[in-house]
Design a protein around this motif. Structure first.
Motif, PDB file in Angstrom:
ATOM      1  N   ILE A   2       0.737  -1.232   0.162  1.00 33.31           N
ATOM      2  CA  ILE A   2       0.174   0.111   0.088  1.00 33.31           C
ATOM      3  C   ILE A   2       0.775   1.390  -0.109  1.00 33.31           C
ATOM      4  O   ILE A   2       1.937   1.351   0.698  1.00 33.31           O
ATOM      5  N   ARG A   3       0.437   2.122  -0.862  1.00 29.87           N
ATOM      6  CA  ARG A   3       1.344   3.289  -0.973  1.00 29.87           C
ATOM      7  C   ARG A   3       0.717   4.384  -0.174  1.00 29.87           C
ATOM      8  O   ARG A   3      -0.579   4.619  -0.280  1.00 29.87           O
ATOM      9  N   ARG A   4       1.209   5.080   0.771  1.00 30.78           N
ATOM     10  CA  ARG A   4       0.776   6.155   1.467  1.00 30.78           C
ATOM     11  C   ARG A   4       1.350   7.524   1.131  1.00 30.78           C
ATOM     12  O   ARG A   4       2.681   7.463   0.471  1.00 30.78           O
ATOM     13  N   ARG A   5       0.798   8.382   0.971  1.00 30.31           N
ATOM     14  CA  ARG A   5       0.932   9.861   0.459  1.00 30.31           C
ATOM     15  C   ARG A   5       1.532  10.513   1.639  1.00 30.31           C
ATOM     16  O   ARG A   5       0.895  10.554   2.630  1.00 30.31           O
ATOM     17  N   ILE A   6       2.578  11.242   1.536  1.00 30.59           N
ATOM     18  CA  ILE A   6       3.289  11.886   2.546  1.00 30.59           C
ATOM     19  C   ILE A   6       3.248  13.447   2.221  1.00 30.59           C
ATOM     20  O   ILE A   6       3.509  13.640   0.776  1.00 30.59           O
ATOM     21  N   GLY A   7       2.983  14.242   3.013  1.00 28.17           N
ATOM     22  CA  GLY A   7       2.839  15.611   2.773  1.00 28.17           C
ATOM     23  C   GLY A   7       1.509  16.182   2.907  1.00 28.17           C
ATOM     24  O   GLY A   7       0.745  15.842   4.131  1.00 28.17           O
ATOM     25  N   ARG A   8       1.077  17.053   2.031  1.00 27.97           N
ATOM     26  CA  ARG A   8      -0.320  17.597   2.439  1.00 27.97           C
ATOM     27  C   ARG A   8      -1.377  16.564   1.989  1.00 27.97           C
ATOM     28  O   ARG A   8      -1.206  15.760   1.240  1.00 27.97           O
ATOM     29  N   PRO A   9      -2.509  16.468   2.320  1.00 24.12           N
ATOM     30  CA  PRO A   9      -3.508  15.743   2.317  1.00 24.12           C
ATOM     31  C   PRO A   9      -4.153  16.144   0.917  1.00 24.12           C
ATOM     32  O   PRO A   9      -3.912  17.169   0.597  1.00 24.12           O
ATOM     33  N   GLY A  10      -4.715  15.016   0.121  1.00 25.74           N
ATOM     34  CA  GLY A  10      -5.378  15.297  -0.853  1.00 25.74           C
ATOM     35  C   GLY A  10      -6.761  15.866  -1.010  1.00 25.74           C
ATOM     36  O   GLY A  10      -6.958  16.259   0.321  1.00 25.74           O
ATOM     37  N   LEU A  11      -7.418  15.977  -2.018  1.00 22.52           N
ATOM     38  CA  LEU A  11      -8.864  16.719  -1.893  1.00 22.52           C
ATOM     39  C   LEU A  11      -9.744  16.119  -1.034  1.00 22.52           C
ATOM     40  O   LEU A  11     -10.578  16.774  -0.179  1.00 22.52           O
ATOM     41  N   LEU A  12      -9.797  14.682  -1.100  1.00 20.08           N
ATOM     42  CA  LEU A  12     -10.851  13.812   0.072  1.00 20.08           C
ATOM     43  C   LEU A  12     -10.375  14.267   1.529  1.00 20.08           C
ATOM     44  O   LEU A  12     -11.341  14.517   2.212  1.00 20.08           O
ATOM     45  N   GLY A  13      -9.150  14.452   1.760  1.00 19.01           N
ATOM     46  CA  GLY A  13      -8.828  14.351   3.273  1.00 19.01           C
ATOM     47  C   GLY A  13      -8.836  15.720   3.427  1.00 19.01           C
ATOM     48  O   GLY A  13      -9.481  16.187   4.831  1.00 19.01           O
ATOM     49  N   ALA A  14      -8.707  17.001   2.549  1.00 16.39           N
ATOM     50  CA  ALA A  14      -9.117  18.258   2.897  1.00 16.39           C
ATOM     51  C   ALA A  14     -10.499  18.470   3.085  1.00 16.39           C
ATOM     52  O   ALA A  14     -10.967  19.319   3.933  1.00 16.39           O
ATOM     53  N   MET A  15     -11.281  17.856   2.387  1.00 13.56           N
ATOM     54  CA  MET A  15     -12.925  17.905   2.367  1.00 13.56           C
ATOM     55  C   MET A  15     -13.248  17.295   3.400  1.00 13.56           C
ATOM     56  O   MET A  15     -14.100  17.663   4.336  1.00 13.56           O
TER      57      MET A  15
END
Length: 103
Positions: A2-15
């Motif tokens: 599983i790849r996890r994104r590092i850094g700022r949240p994506g669009l769904l995370g911000a929403m």
């Protein structure tokens, strides 16, 4: 893997974060308003209870009793003396006599 994104949240995370913040703010605002309304209602009830208690404790003021007949006769006698001495005119005498008899 599983790849996890590092850094700022994506669009769904911000929403999602925005929805949580807005929901929390709304819940807090509603709770504050509800508490204020409850407090106002309680204060109103206390004020009404105090008014009712005061009204029950305060005796009714009796109306002033009209002057006794003897008192009226005495006032009319003094009035007649003033007219006889020339201090009162006929109109003044009549007005005061009417006031005494009406009282």
């Amino acid at each position: 893997m599983i790849r996890r994104r590092i850094g700022r949240p994506g669009l769904l995370g911000a929403m999602a974060r925005t929805a949580v913040v807005a929901g929390t703010a709304t819940a807090v605002s509603n709770r504050v308003e509800r508490r204020a309304a409850d407090r106002d209602a309680q204060q109103q009830m206390v004020a009404e209870a105090q008014q009712q208690q005061y009204a029950a404790q305060a005796p009714a003021q009796p109306a002033p009793a009209p002057p006794a007949a003897d008192d009226r006769i005495e006032q009319l006698s003094k009035l007649a003396e003033l007219k006889a001495q020339g201090i009162l005119t006929d109109a003044e005498f009549a007005a005061e006599k009417a006031r005494i008899l009406a009282g």
